[in-house]
Design a protein around this motif. Structure first.
Motif, short mmCIF file in Angstrom:
data_model
loop_
_atom_site.label_atom_id
_atom_site.label_comp_id
_atom_site.label_asym_id
_atom_site.label_seq_id
_atom_site.Cartn_x
_atom_site.Cartn_y
_atom_site.Cartn_z
N LYS A 17 -7.75 1.25 -11.77
CA LYS A 17 -8.73 0.87 -10.75
C LYS A 17 -8.13 1.20 -9.39
CE LYS A 17 -11.94 -1.44 -8.45
NZ LYS A 17 -11.69 -0.92 -7.12
N LYS A 18 -8.73 2.16 -8.73
CA LYS A 18 -8.26 2.59 -7.41
C LYS A 18 -8.87 1.74 -6.31
CE LYS A 18 -7.62 7.39 -8.90
NZ LYS A 18 -7.27 6.98 -10.23
N PRO A 19 -8.14 1.51 -5.23
CA PRO A 19 -8.71 0.72 -4.12
C PRO A 19 -9.86 1.46 -3.46
CG PRO A 19 -6.62 1.68 -3.44
CD PRO A 19 -6.79 2.01 -4.90
N GLY A 20 -10.79 0.69 -2.95
CA GLY A 20 -11.92 1.27 -2.23
C GLY A 20 -11.66 1.35 -0.73
N TYR A 21 -10.40 1.43 -0.36
CA TYR A 21 -10.01 1.49 1.05
C TYR A 21 -8.79 2.39 1.18
CZ TYR A 21 -6.24 -1.64 -0.31
OH TYR A 21 -5.14 -2.18 -0.92
N SER A 22 -8.50 2.78 2.39
CA SER A 22 -7.25 3.50 2.66
C SER A 22 -6.66 2.93 3.95
CB SER A 22 -7.50 5.00 2.79
OG SER A 22 -8.38 5.25 3.85
N TYR A 59 0.82 -1.21 0.00
CA TYR A 59 0.00 0.00 0.00
C TYR A 59 0.85 1.27 0.00
CZ TYR A 59 -3.90 3.12 0.82
OH TYR A 59 -4.83 4.11 0.68
#
Length: 123
Positions: free
Chosen positions: A117-122, A104
């Motif tokens: 495609k970006k992650p749906g989390y941080s 990450y």
């Protein structure tokens, strides 16, 4: 890997190299099989593909990972219209405990602006 093919009512295994040889063409396919072999209905592009996938599901077996690799290669072959020999694929398993430090922070965060495609989390 040989591919199953029905020709003139007979089941045969056709190697990848045979599929791309001048002696084998789309005319030998049944109509319902032509969509399985797009490389025979349009010329192969001269290009390469390299894909590196880092993933976390620790419960995957080696057999499941092999199947995933085959599926990923099939997608690249279908969409890029290339031969399997043009594909390089790396699969790296990273534990959930190491995901932030190994993936990450150093890979995803610096690339956010250019990720398709970006992650749906941080994290």
């Amino acid at each position: 890997m040989p591919l199953p093919l029905f020709m003139n009512g007979t089941h045969k295994l056709i190697s990848d190299s045979a599929l791309h040889s001048a002696a084998f063409s789309a005319q030998t396919l049944l109509p319902e099989q032509a969509s399985l072999f797009p490389c025979l209905t349009k010329p192969l592009r001269i290009s390469d593909a390299a894909l590196s996938l880092t993933f976390n599901p620790q419960e995957m077996t080696d057999t499941e990972i092999d199947a995933m690799a085959e599926d990923l290669c099939a997608v690249l072959i279908r969409h890029l219209n290339i031969n399997e020999a043009a594909i390089s694929l790396a699969l790296t398993r990273v534990s959930a405990a190491n995901w932030k430090a190994e993936v990450y922070d150093p890979i995803i965060l610096p690339s956010l602006a250019r990720l398709y495609k970006k992650p749906g989390y941080s994290l």
